[in-house]
Design a protein around this motif. Sequence first.
Motif, short mmCIF file in Angstrom:
data_model
loop_
_atom_site.label_atom_id
_atom_site.label_comp_id
_atom_site.label_asym_id
_atom_site.label_seq_id
_atom_site.Cartn_x
_atom_site.Cartn_y
_atom_site.Cartn_z
N LEU A 98 0.82 -1.20 0.00
CA LEU A 98 0.00 0.00 0.00
C LEU A 98 0.85 1.26 0.00
N LEU A 99 1.89 1.26 0.82
CA LEU A 99 2.75 2.45 0.89
C LEU A 99 3.64 2.60 -0.34
N GLU A 100 3.99 1.49 -0.97
CA GLU A 100 4.81 1.54 -2.18
C GLU A 100 4.07 2.22 -3.33
N GLU A 101 2.79 1.89 -3.47
CA GLU A 101 2.02 2.45 -4.58
C GLU A 101 0.57 2.58 -4.16
N ASN A 102 0.08 3.81 -4.10
CA ASN A 102 -1.31 4.03 -3.76
C ASN A 102 -1.79 5.37 -4.30
N SER A 103 -3.08 5.50 -4.34
CA SER A 103 -3.74 6.73 -4.74
C SER A 103 -4.82 6.97 -3.70
N PHE A 104 -4.66 7.98 -2.86
CA PHE A 104 -5.51 8.16 -1.69
C PHE A 104 -5.64 9.64 -1.38
N GLN A 105 -6.87 10.11 -1.28
CA GLN A 105 -7.10 11.50 -0.91
C GLN A 105 -8.51 11.66 -0.35
N PRO A 106 -8.63 12.34 0.79
CA PRO A 106 -9.97 12.64 1.28
C PRO A 106 -10.73 13.47 0.24
N ALA A 107 -11.97 13.09 -0.02
CA ALA A 107 -12.78 13.80 -1.01
C ALA A 107 -12.95 15.26 -0.59
N GLY A 108 -12.73 16.14 -1.54
CA GLY A 108 -12.91 17.56 -1.31
C GLY A 108 -11.83 18.22 -0.49
N ASP A 109 -10.75 17.53 -0.17
CA ASP A 109 -9.69 18.14 0.62
C ASP A 109 -9.01 19.21 -0.21
N THR A 110 -9.04 20.43 0.27
CA THR A 110 -8.42 21.53 -0.46
C THR A 110 -6.95 21.71 -0.10
N GLY A 111 -6.51 21.02 0.94
CA GLY A 111 -5.09 21.04 1.31
C GLY A 111 -4.33 20.09 0.41
N SER A 112 -3.19 19.71 0.87
CA SER A 112 -2.43 18.79 0.04
C SER A 112 -1.89 17.64 0.89
N GLY A 113 -1.70 16.53 0.22
CA GLY A 113 -1.08 15.37 0.86
C GLY A 113 0.41 15.54 0.78
N PRO A 114 1.14 14.52 1.05
CA PRO A 114 0.69 13.16 1.33
C PRO A 114 0.02 13.06 2.70
N TYR A 115 -0.60 11.89 2.94
CA TYR A 115 -1.42 11.68 4.12
C TYR A 115 -0.91 10.54 4.99
N ARG A 116 -1.28 10.64 6.25
CA ARG A 116 -1.05 9.57 7.22
C ARG A 116 -2.42 9.01 7.58
N LEU A 117 -2.47 7.70 7.80
CA LEU A 117 -3.73 7.04 8.13
C LEU A 117 -3.55 6.27 9.43
N ARG A 118 -4.44 6.55 10.36
CA ARG A 118 -4.47 5.79 11.62
C ARG A 118 -5.77 5.01 11.62
N LEU A 119 -5.66 3.69 11.76
CA LEU A 119 -6.82 2.82 11.76
C LEU A 119 -7.11 2.35 13.18
N ALA A 120 -8.40 2.31 13.51
CA ALA A 120 -8.83 1.83 14.82
C ALA A 120 -10.13 1.06 14.65
N LEU A 121 -10.43 0.21 15.61
CA LEU A 121 -11.70 -0.50 15.65
C LEU A 121 -12.52 0.06 16.81
N ALA A 122 -13.80 0.32 16.54
CA ALA A 122 -14.71 0.81 17.58
C ALA A 122 -16.12 0.29 17.27
#
Length: 161
Positions: free
Chosen positions: A38-62
């Motif tokens: 995933l980190l080697e090759e991905n295309s990921f952006q929050p929809a409508g984000d007017t800022g810029s990446g790259p991004y960090r993702l923290r995953l949790a279960l709730a």
Amino acid sequence: MSGTGRTNARLIDIEFDESIGRSTPDIEHERAVAIFDLLEENSFQPAGDTGSGPYRLRLALADARLVFAISRETGEPVVTHILSLTPFRRIVKDYFLVCESYYEAIRTSTPSQIEAIDMGRRGLHNDGSQTLLDRLAGKIELDFDTARRVFTLICVLHWRG
């Protein structure tokens, strides 16, 4: 979301909340491979984000939900999305059953039998990836290959949960 000027629309880091915990060596290996790919090759952006990446993702279960906490490279929060895992239960269960058959077939079956089971396994993985794309539509923009890798993480986390 291919190529043209969107090189910052990507993930550079994935972190797991303590709610996810550790698992068996096989599951941990699958998780590590999925993260690496995933980190080697991905295309990921929050929809409508007017800022810029790259991004960090923290995953949790709730509460049977997967929490996507997205931040910028600097750590500045961007958005958090909560995704129910319920729509994935059947497909993840079926996927694991086919995977078990696949690993058993590797030991005892002919190449054509192994190939047939593998085609089913890939088909279920594609179905789960498409479900993920559909559930994230309007929230997170990602391509199909990225969705496949994220779905692999969901499988690992779902199995764990």
